[in-house]
Design an enzyme around this catalytic site. Structure first.
Site, mmCIF file in Angstrom:
data_model
loop_
_atom_site.group_PDB
_atom_site.id
_atom_site.type_symbol
_atom_site.label_atom_id
_atom_site.label_comp_id
_atom_site.label_asym_id
_atom_site.label_seq_id
_atom_site.Cartn_x
_atom_site.Cartn_y
_atom_site.Cartn_z
ATOM 1 N N CYS A 48 -18.887 -27.294 4.739
ATOM 2 C CA CYS A 48 -19.361 -28.610 4.308
ATOM 3 C C CYS A 48 -19.479 -28.761 2.798
ATOM 4 O O CYS A 48 -19.599 -29.879 2.301
ATOM 5 C CB CYS A 48 -20.713 -28.914 4.954
ATOM 6 S SG CYS A 48 -20.657 -28.948 6.750
ATOM 7 N N HIS A 57 -20.162 -37.970 7.556
ATOM 8 C CA HIS A 57 -19.986 -36.645 6.952
ATOM 9 C C HIS A 57 -18.579 -36.118 7.219
ATOM 10 O O HIS A 57 -18.362 -35.321 8.124
ATOM 11 C CB HIS A 57 -21.038 -35.689 7.529
ATOM 12 C CG HIS A 57 -20.936 -34.273 7.066
ATOM 13 N ND1 HIS A 57 -20.386 -33.911 5.847
ATOM 14 C CD2 HIS A 57 -21.337 -33.113 7.654
ATOM 15 C CE1 HIS A 57 -20.446 -32.594 5.723
ATOM 16 N NE2 HIS A 57 -21.015 -32.095 6.800
ATOM 17 N N CYS A 117 -25.704 -27.790 3.188
ATOM 18 C CA CYS A 117 -25.714 -26.576 3.999
ATOM 19 C C CYS A 117 -24.281 -26.206 4.361
ATOM 20 O O CYS A 117 -23.369 -27.037 4.281
ATOM 21 C CB CYS A 117 -26.540 -26.778 5.260
ATOM 22 S SG CYS A 117 -26.066 -28.217 6.244
ATOM 23 N N GLY A 140 -21.840 -24.057 7.277
ATOM 24 C CA GLY A 140 -21.895 -23.699 8.683
ATOM 25 C C GLY A 140 -22.227 -22.269 9.032
ATOM 26 O O GLY A 140 -22.834 -22.009 10.058
#
Length: 416
Positions: free
Chosen positions: A115, A370, A400, A402
């Site tokens: 991300c 997202h 954050c 994954g």
């Protein structure tokens, strides 16, 4: 000039570029952002980009970057694309950049830090500029979640003997439920947080605050019922649900009942298609080329957390970043923290002791969406636009990752 550059690099290595007064100083070798643009964010599988290929999205955005900056494409020495789901991303980027007008003398590559891939691309381009390897580059993030991604294959037996390694296979929804259960973040608190994200995004969209960060993208959409193909121009984010309240979100069924009952489709980030691009260069080059300097990129860092609660990554990355620059949380005017799930966003606010008014003032991924590889760059577009509007100066973006990590970036707005 060479001596100045060496002294600048040595200053960074010695950690001398710290404290508010230090990061706001201007140096010819600073890495600066001269343009930050993004596409509208579209609903994956049913929105405006559902029938568009990833290369077209990247190509279209690159064309806008070159057009709006009016920079000579031959001066762009490298383009880096953050992407998660498409293994062909480096091929697509190279072809798209050539088609957009960037000559074959420039480079192209892709990076994947889940991300935070978009921020990782910014960091990679910035690091090259800092080291004198290039003067100008474009960092991007793009994701076509409509196309899906390859499932993660099980690890080998030896790796699975390590519990934290095995935890890397946990679905994101499960990790969200872990956070909610482990830290006692109730469904009601999560829904309340999500409703506020929608409210802020609705206010910002109605007021036109996103308009300077979004560029229209023309593409084609196929009607699933009639098969008719229409040309459309996307101009606005599609995921913002006007009038959303905590009460209405409370009626939505849990999305991951196998793992818990707190995370839902209403208080989790939306599955989304979109892209963002950041034009970076050495300050001296920006002045020479008469490019507007939007912000100074100070740096970024990564930190790890347990994979089973991967979403709390910002609670490790943000303090680490601030400590490197001798800053405290109150020195930061705006935080953009990725809302992968409300459970995680709430935990980050509580754990870091942040004023919610400073965090995601235009809403976040719950309301906006997202697109995995794009969000790290999209946040930069959004936070710089908001900082220009409100005349705020010191900015942090964080997300954050994954497999149990967090990444954070530090910026100074120069449009004040």
């Amino acid at each position: 000039m060479a001596t100045d550059r060496l002294n600048s690099i040595l200053s960074h290595l010695k950690g001398g570029n710290t404290g508010l007064s230090a990061i706001t100083q201007k140096n010819p070798d600073d890495v600066v952002i001269t343009l930050a643009l993004r596409t509208p964010l579209a609903k994956a599988g049913k929105g405006g980009f559902k029938d568009t290929q990833l290369d077209h999205i990247v190509y279209s955005l690159l064309k806008e970057v070159l057009d709006k900056s009016k920079i000579d494409p031959a001066l762009v020495e490298d383009v880096c694309l953050g992407n998660v789901n498409d293994g062909k991303a480096p091929y697509l980027l190279r072809a798209a950049s050539l088609a957009a007008g960037i000559p074959n003398t420039s480079g192209a590559s892709s990076v994947n830090r889940f991300c935070s891939s978009g921020l990782k691309a910014v960091q990679d381009i910035a690091n090259q500029i800092t080291l004198g390897q290039i003067d100008i580059g474009i960092a991007m993030g793009a994701e076509l979640m409509s196309a899906g991604g390859e499932p993660v294959q099980p690890f080998s037996e030896e790796i699975l003997k390590n519990q934290e390694s095995a935890d890397c296979l946990q679905p994101m929804g499960q990790t969200s439920e872990n956070v909610g259960a482990d830290f006692n973040i109730s469904r009601e608190v999560q829904d309340k947080y999500a409703a506020e994200s929608y409210r802020r995004a609705e206010e910002a969209q109605k007021a036109g605050w996103f308009d300077d960060e979004i560029v229209p993208i023309t593409t084609k959409v196929k009607d699933p019922k009639t098969g008719e193909v229409k040309q459309v121009t996307l101009t606005k984010d599609e995921g913002i649900r006007y009038g959303t309240t905590a009460e209405s979100l409370g009626k939505i069924r849990p999305a991951f009942p196998k793992f818990g009952n707190r995370s839902t489709g209403g208080n989790s980030s939306q599955v989304t298609d979109g892209a963002a691009a950041i034009l970076l260069m050495r300050r001296s080059r920006a002045i020479e080329l008469n490019q507007p300097i939007l912000a100074k990129f100070c740096g970024a860092t990564v930190a790890g957390v347990p994979p089973r609660v991967m979403g709390i990554g910002p609670t490790a990355a943000i303090p680490k970043l601030l400590s490197k620059y001798n800053l405290n949380k109150d020195d930061i005017d705006i935080y953009e923290i990725n809302e992968a799930f409300a459970s995680m966003a709430v935990y980050c606010l509580q754990n870091l002791g942040l004023d919610h008014a400073k965090v995601n003032p235009r809403g976040g991924a719950i309301a906006l969406g997202h697109p995995l590889g794009a969000t790290g760059a999209r946040q930069i577009c959004t936070v710089l636009s908001e900082a220009r509007r409100t005349k705020q100066k010191v900015l942090v973006t964080s997300m954050c990752i994954g497999t149990g990590q967090g990444m954070a970036g530090l910026f100074v707005n120069e449009q004040v």
